[in-house]
Design a protein around this motif. Structure first.
Motif, PDB file in Angstrom:
ATOM      1  N   PHE A 128       4.275  11.156   2.630  1.00 20.54           N
ATOM      2  CA  PHE A 128       4.202   9.950   1.803  1.00 20.54           C
ATOM      3  C   PHE A 128       4.349   8.734   2.699  1.00 20.54           C
ATOM      4  N   ARG A 129       3.495   7.753   2.478  1.00 25.47           N
ATOM      5  CA  ARG A 129       3.526   6.526   3.265  1.00 25.47           C
ATOM      6  C   ARG A 129       3.572   5.320   2.340  1.00 25.47           C
ATOM      7  N   ALA A 130       4.333   4.321   2.726  1.00 26.29           N
ATOM      8  CA  ALA A 130       4.370   3.054   1.990  1.00 26.29           C
ATOM      9  C   ALA A 130       4.556   1.926   2.990  1.00 26.29           C
ATOM     10  N   GLN A 131       3.890   0.827   2.717  1.00 28.03           N
ATOM     11  CA  GLN A 131       3.925  -0.312   3.630  1.00 28.03           C
ATOM     12  C   GLN A 131       3.642  -1.569   2.831  1.00 28.03           C
ATOM     13  N   GLY A 132       4.212  -2.671   3.254  1.00 24.86           N
ATOM     14  CA  GLY A 132       3.940  -3.902   2.531  1.00 24.86           C
ATOM     15  C   GLY A 132       4.503  -5.111   3.235  1.00 24.86           C
ATOM     16  N   GLU A 191       0.837  -1.188   0.000  1.00 27.67           N
ATOM     17  CA  GLU A 191       0.000   0.000   0.000  1.00 27.67           C
ATOM     18  C   GLU A 191       0.877   1.244   0.000  1.00 27.67           C
ATOM     19  N   ALA A 192       0.346   2.306  -0.572  1.00 23.56           N
ATOM     20  CA  ALA A 192       1.043   3.589  -0.616  1.00 23.56           C
ATOM     21  C   ALA A 192       0.000   4.686  -0.503  1.00 23.56           C
ATOM     22  N   GLY A 193       0.401   5.803   0.103  1.00 21.64           N
ATOM     23  CA  GLY A 193      -0.543   6.894   0.283  1.00 21.64           C
ATOM     24  C   GLY A 193       0.151   8.229   0.391  1.00 21.64           C
ATOM     25  N   TYR A 194      -0.663   9.263   0.247  1.00 20.37           N
ATOM     26  CA  TYR A 194      -0.141  10.625   0.317  1.00 20.37           C
ATOM     27  C   TYR A 194      -1.116  11.482   1.108  1.00 20.37           C
ATOM     28  N   GLY A 195      -0.563  12.357   1.973  1.00 19.04           N
ATOM     29  CA  GLY A 195      -1.403  13.213   2.784  1.00 19.04           C
ATOM     30  C   GLY A 195      -0.872  14.626   2.871  1.00 19.04           C
ATOM     31  N   ASN A 225       7.631  18.543  14.558  1.00 21.74           N
ATOM     32  CA  ASN A 225       6.771  17.371  14.371  1.00 21.74           C
ATOM     33  C   ASN A 225       6.795  16.847  12.931  1.00 21.74           C
ATOM     34  N   SER A 226       7.955  16.805  12.308  1.00 14.96           N
ATOM     35  CA  SER A 226       8.033  16.147  11.006  1.00 14.96           C
ATOM     36  C   SER A 226       8.171  14.639  11.220  1.00 14.96           C
ATOM     37  N   VAL A 227       7.956  13.890  10.146  1.00 16.05           N
ATOM     38  CA  VAL A 227       7.981  12.432  10.212  1.00 16.05           C
ATOM     39  C   VAL A 227       9.010  11.906   9.224  1.00 16.05           C
ATOM     40  N   ASP A 228       9.831  10.971   9.687  1.00 17.15           N
ATOM     41  CA  ASP A 228      10.797  10.310   8.808  1.00 17.15           C
ATOM     42  C   ASP A 228      11.150   8.972   9.453  1.00 17.15           C
ATOM     43  N   THR A 229      10.429   7.937   9.089  1.00 17.98           N
ATOM     44  CA  THR A 229      10.594   6.643   9.743  1.00 17.98           C
ATOM     45  C   THR A 229      10.733   5.531   8.716  1.00 17.98           C
ATOM     46  N   LEU A 230      11.545   4.547   9.048  1.00 19.46           N
ATOM     47  CA  LEU A 230      11.762   3.371   8.199  1.00 19.46           C
ATOM     48  C   LEU A 230      11.918   2.170   9.109  1.00 19.46           C
ATOM     49  N   GLN A 231      11.138   1.118   8.834  1.00 25.29           N
ATOM     50  CA  GLN A 231      11.161  -0.095   9.663  1.00 25.29           C
ATOM     51  C   GLN A 231      11.071  -1.334   8.786  1.00 25.29           C
ATOM     52  N   GLY A 232      11.680  -2.403   9.246  1.00 27.51           N
ATOM     53  CA  GLY A 232      11.598  -3.666   8.529  1.00 27.51           C
ATOM     54  C   GLY A 232      11.562  -4.837   9.493  1.00 27.51           C
ATOM     55  N   GLY A 269       7.316  12.986   6.057  1.00 28.43           N
ATOM     56  CA  GLY A 269       6.466  14.155   5.866  1.00 28.43           C
ATOM     57  C   GLY A 269       7.024  15.378   6.552  1.00 28.43           C
ATOM     58  N   ASP A 270       6.557  16.544   6.113  1.00 30.32           N
ATOM     59  CA  ASP A 270       7.008  17.809   6.677  1.00 30.32           C
ATOM     60  C   ASP A 270       6.455  18.002   8.083  1.00 30.32           C
ATOM     61  N   GLY A 271       7.017  19.007   8.778  1.00 28.03           N
ATOM     62  CA  GLY A 271       6.585  19.312  10.131  1.00 28.03           C
ATOM     63  C   GLY A 271       5.134  19.745  10.196  1.00 28.03           C
ATOM     64  N   GLN A 272       4.418  19.247  11.199  1.00 30.81           N
ATOM     65  CA  GLN A 272       3.000  19.558  11.358  1.00 30.81           C
ATOM     66  C   GLN A 272       2.760  20.784  12.234  1.00 30.81           C
ATOM     67  N   ILE A 273       3.810  21.241  12.928  1.00 25.69           N
ATOM     68  CA  ILE A 273       3.725  22.457  13.728  1.00 25.69           C
ATOM     69  C   ILE A 273       4.624  23.498  13.066  1.00 25.69           C
TER      70      ILE A 273
END
Length: 751
Positions: free
Chosen positions: A192-196, A183-187, A233-240, A218-222
Motif C-alpha cells: 500500500f502506498r500513499a503520498q500527498g 494519491e494512494a495505490g495498491y500493488g 525485502n519488505s517495505v515499511d517507510t514513513l516520511q514527512g 508491503g510484504d517481503g519481495q524475496i
C-alpha cells in the motif's frame, strides 16, 4: 588497436552527437521537418548546477534532470532506482535500498561497505551536502526535480565529488494561491502506498507553507522457504517534510526553512550465500534463512536558505543545516538456516554545515564565490556473530566500537566571462582543508550466542597480533588522526551557435578526502588513514534543439586520469585493510535525446559507453592491473516513450513504456581472478548483460488520474551486489538478488 580506440573514444560520442545535430539542422529547413503541433509546449528545464538558475541546455556540463512527472512515469520511487533513467549511473548496496552506493562513470566506493565512508558521488538535498550514506536511500516524493551531474564537481559542490553530484530539489512554496495533491495505490506483495502535499499562501507574494508526506508498506519481495521464516525485502517507510517560505514585503529577502524526518522499518535484503537458486526447492527470488533481520533507519534535518538581493546584480545567500540519523541493520549474511554469519550494523550520525556565497550577474561577467564549513560525526557499534567461531559448538564473534569526526573547510570562486557574444570562458577554483579523527576505538572477541549474553575473551583493537592473542583490556582504546588539503577547479570554453546549439570543452579536477578503515575490528594494524582520491577529467559536449524544437539532444565524451581509489583488501587473519588503488583510466561518453514524433508521442532515449580499468592495483598479493572497476558496465541504454493514445480535451490516456539495458558488470576489483590460496570463486561476483522493462498506463480526467504500472515486467533474474567472503575464510560468496516483477494501480487527485 586498443591504443587507437582509446585515443578516439573521447570525441566519439561528441562526434556522434554532432553528426545527429548536423543532420537534424539540415532537415529543419525541409517542408516536412515538423508539424507545428509537434513543437507545442516545449519547456525549458531550469537547473541550478552552477549555483544559479539556468536552462539545462545552456550549462556546459553533463547533466541529467528529471522532474516529478518524469520520476512517476518511469516508476522511480526511491533514490536506488535512479540508474534506470541516467546513463553511466549504477546503484548498488548489500542492504537493499538502504545505504545505496552510487557509481557515476565507474567511480564508486567499489567493494567498501562500511557506513563511515563518504560517497565519491556527493548527495545533496536543496544544496545541502548529506554525509551519511544511510540517509541517501530516501524515498522520492514531492520533488521539483533531481539533478545528476556527471564528472567531478570540485568547485561549486566540492566535497567528495570525484564521481559527480546528485541534487534532490524539493518543491518550495510559490507564494501564490493554494495547491496540492493526494494519491494512494495498491500493488502485489500486499503493498500500500500513499503520498500527498498541501500548499497554502498565508500572505500573497510574501508567506507560504507546504507540507508533504510519503508512506509505503508491503510484504517481503524475496520469499523465505525456511519454516516460520520471514520474507526478505519488505517495505515499511514513513516520511514527512515541512517547508516555510517568507519574502517580507515581496522584497529582496527570500527565507526558506525546510524540515524533514523519516524512518524505514523493512526487512533485510535477501542473501544467496551457503544456499542459492541452485538449491532444490529454493529458486532465484527465494532464500532459505532462519534469521531475517530488520533494516531500521532514521533520518531527520532542518535547513535555512536565506537569500538577500542587494542589487539586481548582487545576491547574498546563506545555507545553514543540521541533520541526523541512525541505522540498526540486522543482517543474516550466510543465506542459510545455519547461524554462520549474523551481523548487526549500528551507527549514529550527526552533521552541521554552513555555506555563505555571493552571486554577481553582470552583463559580461557572472561570479559565484563563497566559503563552506562542514562537520559530521559517526558513532559505530557493530557486532559480528560467527557460528562456532571458537570451536565446534562454541558460538562467538567480534564487537566493534569507534567514533569518527570530520571537519571540512573550503573557499571557492567560479566566474563565467563572455569573451564574445557567443564564446564564454569559465574559470573556477576551490581550496579545501579536511581534518578527521578516529577515536574511542576498541574491539574484542567474545563467546556467546546471537542475542544472548556475551563473555569478552580477548582484545582485538588495540592489538597488532593475531586475533585472540591479546588479553582482554576493557580500558584499552585506539585513536588516530588524519588531514589533507586539496586544490580543485574547472576550466571550460563554451560556444553557442546561431541556432542556439551549445558546444563546450572542459578540464576539471576532483577530490575525495582521505579515509579511515571502518572495517578494522580483528586487529588494529589495519586501521589507518589512507590518501585522498583525485581525478583529472577532460570532457567535450554538445547540447541543443533541432527539427523545429522537436528533437532535444545532448552528448558528451570524457577521459579521466583517476588515482588512489579507496578499496578494501582482506588479508589472512582475516584482517581488513583500506588501501589505495594507485592508478585507473576511465573514458567513454553519453548521448541523451528526446524526440517529439507527432503530437502526443514522445520518444526518450539515452546511451552510455564506459571503459573503466585499473592501470595499477595489487590486492591479496595478486596483480589486478587491467581489471575493470566494479559497478562499471561497458554499455547502458534506455529507450522509452510517452504515447497519448486518446485525448478529447476532457479525458486522456497515456502509455509510458521504458526498457533499460546494462551490459556485464563486476562486483569486485578481482573481476574473475582468484587470489592464490584463498579458495575464492570470484567469477560468481558479477552480473551478465540484461534488459528490464517497466511500463505505466494512465487515464487523466481533469484533476483525477488513475495509473497502472509494472516494473521488471519479464521478471528478469539479476544480482545487484556481490561480496567476496571466501577470502575472509567463509565457504561461500555473498550475493544480493534484485527485485522481482512488481505491479499495481493508484489514483491521484490534484487541486
Amino acid at each position: 588497436m586498443r591504443t587507437a580506440f582509446r585515443t578516439l573514444s573521447l570525441p566519439a560520442f561528441l562526434a556522434a552527437g554532432i553528426s545527429i545535430a548536423t543532420v537534424a539542422q539540415a532537415q529543419t529547413s525541409a517542408p516536412q521537418a515538423a508539424d507545428a503541433s509537434v513543437t507545442e509546449d516545449v519547456a525549458d528545464i531550469v537547473v541550478t548546477a552552477q549555483r544559479r538558475s539556468q536552462s539545462l541546455l545552456t550549462v556546459p556540463l553533463a547533466i541529467s534532470a528529471l522532474n516529478g512527472d518524469t520520476l512517476q512515469n518511469k516508476g522511480i520511487s526511491n533514490s536506488a532506482n535512479l540508474a534506470t533513467a541516467v546513463p553511466n549511473l549504477q546503484v548498488s548496496s548489500p542492504y537493499g535500498s538502504t545505504q545505496p552506493n552510487f557509481s557515476l562513470r565507474g567511480i564508486s566506493v567499489a567493494n567498501e561497505y562500511n557506513s563511515n565512508q563518504a560517497s565519491p558521488v556527493g548527495v545533496y538535498i536543496d544544496d545541502v551536502y548529506i554525509a551519511a550514506r544511510t540517509s541517501h536511500g530516501m524515498g522520492l516524493f514531492d520533488l521539483d526535480r533531481v539533478e545528476v551531474l556527471r564528472g567531478p564537481q570540485g568547485t561549486l559542490f566540492g566535497r567528495n565529488t570525484t564521481g559527480g553530484a546528485i541534487n534532490f530539489v524539493t518543491r518550495a512554496p510559490k507564494l501564490e494561491g493554494s495547491n496540492g495533491y493526494f494519491e494512494a495505490g495498491y500493488g502485489n506483495f500486499d503493498t500500500f502506498r500513499a503520498q500527498g502535499a498541501v500548499e497554502t499562501t498565508i500572505v500573497e507574494d510574501q508567506v507560504g507553507v507546504r507540507v508533504a508526506g510519503n508512506y509505503e508498506k508491503g510484504d517481503g519481495q524475496i520469499r523465505n522457504v525456511a519454516a516460520g521464516g520471514r520474507d526478505a525485502n519488505s517495505v515499511d517507510t514513513l516520511q514527512g517534510r515541512f517547508y516555510l517560505r517568507a519574502k517580507p514585503g515581496n522584497g529582496g529577502l527570500d527565507i526558506k526553512i525546510r524540515a524533514y524526518a523519516g524512518r524505514d522499518r523493512g526487512t533485510q535484503a535477501g542473501v544467496h550465500g551457503l544456499t542459492g537458486p541452485a538449491t532444490p526447492g529454493q529458486g532465484f527470488f527465494k532464500v532459505d534463512e532462519n534469521r531475517i533481520g530488520d533494516n531500521r533507519t532514521d533520518a531527520w534535518g532542518v535547513a535555512a536558505n536565506v537569500a538577500l538581493e542587494l542589487t539586481p546584480e548582487i545576491t547574498l545567500t546563506s545555507i545553514t543545516s543540521y541533520d541526523g540519523g541512525k541505522q540498526n541493520l540486522q543482517q543474516a549474511a550466510d543465506g542459510s538456516p545455519l547461524d554462520v554469519l549474523d551481523i548487526n550494523w549500528r551507527s549514529n550520525f550527526r552533521q552541521f554545515s554552513e555555506e555563505a556565497r555571493i552571486n554577481y550577474e553582470g552583463e559580461k561577467l557572472k561570479l559565484v564565490g563563497g566559503a563552506f564549513y562542514g562537520w559530521d560525526r559517526t558513532i559505530t557499534d557493530n557486532r559480528f556473530n560467527i557460528g562456532s567461531a571458537l570451536g565446534p559448538g562454541v558460538n562467538g564473534g567480534f564487537f566493534q566500537h569507534y567514533r569518527q569526526t570530520r571537519r571540512s573547510y573550503a573557499a571557492f570562486l567560479q566566474g563565467d566571462y563572455d569573451l564574445t557574444d557567443k564564446l564564454v570562458l569559465t574559470l573556477g577554483a576551490r581550496y579545501t582543508w579536511d581534518r578527521a579523527r578516529y577515536s574511542d576505538g576498541f574491539a574484542y572477541l567474545f563467546a556467546g550466542n546471537i542475542g544472548g549474553a556475551e563473555t569478552p575473551l580477548a582484545s582485538t583493537v588495540p592489538c597488532t597480533g593475531v586475533p585472540g592473542t591479546c588479553a582482554y583490556n576493557p580500558a584499552a582504546r585506539y585513536a588516530i588522526s588524519g588531514r589533507n588539503n586539496a586544490l580543485t577547479g574547472r576550466v571550460a570554453l563554451s560556444y553557442t551557435l546561431d541556432s542556439g546549439t551549445l558546444l563546450y570543452a572542459s578540464y576539471s579536477r576532483g577530490y575525495r578526502s582521505g579515509a579511515f578503515n571502518g572495517g578494522g575490528y580483528t586487529s588494529s594494524v589495519g586501521i589507518t588513514y589512507i590518501d585522498p582520491e583525485r581525478v583529472n577529467a577532460y570532457e567535450a559536449g554538445i547540447k541543443g534543439r533541432f527539427l523545429d524544437n522537436a528533437l532535444t539532444l545532448s552528448a558528451a565524451g570524457f577521459y579521466y586520469d583517476y588515482s588512489n581509489q579507496q578499496v578494501q583488501d582482506t588479508r589472512p587473519g582475516p584482517v581488513s585493510f583500506l588501501v589505495n588503488a594507485p592508478k585507473s583510466e576511465v573514458y567513454g561518453g553519453e548521448v541523451e535525446a528526446t524526440y517529439r514524433v507527432v503530437r502526443g508521442f514522445v520518444i526518450n532515449a539515452s546511451a552510455g559507453y564506459l571503459s573503466a580499468k585499473y592501470k595499477t592495483l595489487t590486492l591479496q598479493n595478486t596483480d589486478l592491473s587491467g581489471n575493470s572497476l566494479p559497478f562499471a558496465p561497458r554499455w547502458t541504454a534506455t529507450l522509452g516513450a510517452d504515447w497519448t493514445l486518446f485525448d478529447n480535451g476532457t479525458d486522456s490516456v497515456t502509455f509510458s513504456p521504458v526498457m533499460n539495458y546494462f551490459s556485464r558488470q563486476y562486483f569486485s576489483p578481482f573481476n574473475a581472478t582468484n587470489a592464490t590460496g584463498t579458495g575464492q570463486i570470484n567469477s560468481e561476483l558479477q552480473q551478465g548483460g540484461y534488459a528490464k522493462v517497466n511500463a505505466s498506463l494512465a487515464w487523466t480526467h481533469g484533476p483525477v488520474q488513475v495509473r497502472g504500472w509494472i516494473n521488471n515486467a519479464f521478471n528478469r533474474k539479476i544480482y545487484t551486489y556481490g561480496l567476496d567472503l571466501r577470502g575472509a575464510g567463509f565457504p561461500y560468496n555473498f550475493l544480493i538478488p534484485g527485485t522481482p516483477r512488481t505491479f499495481g494501480v493508484g489514483a491521484r487527485y490534484s487541486f
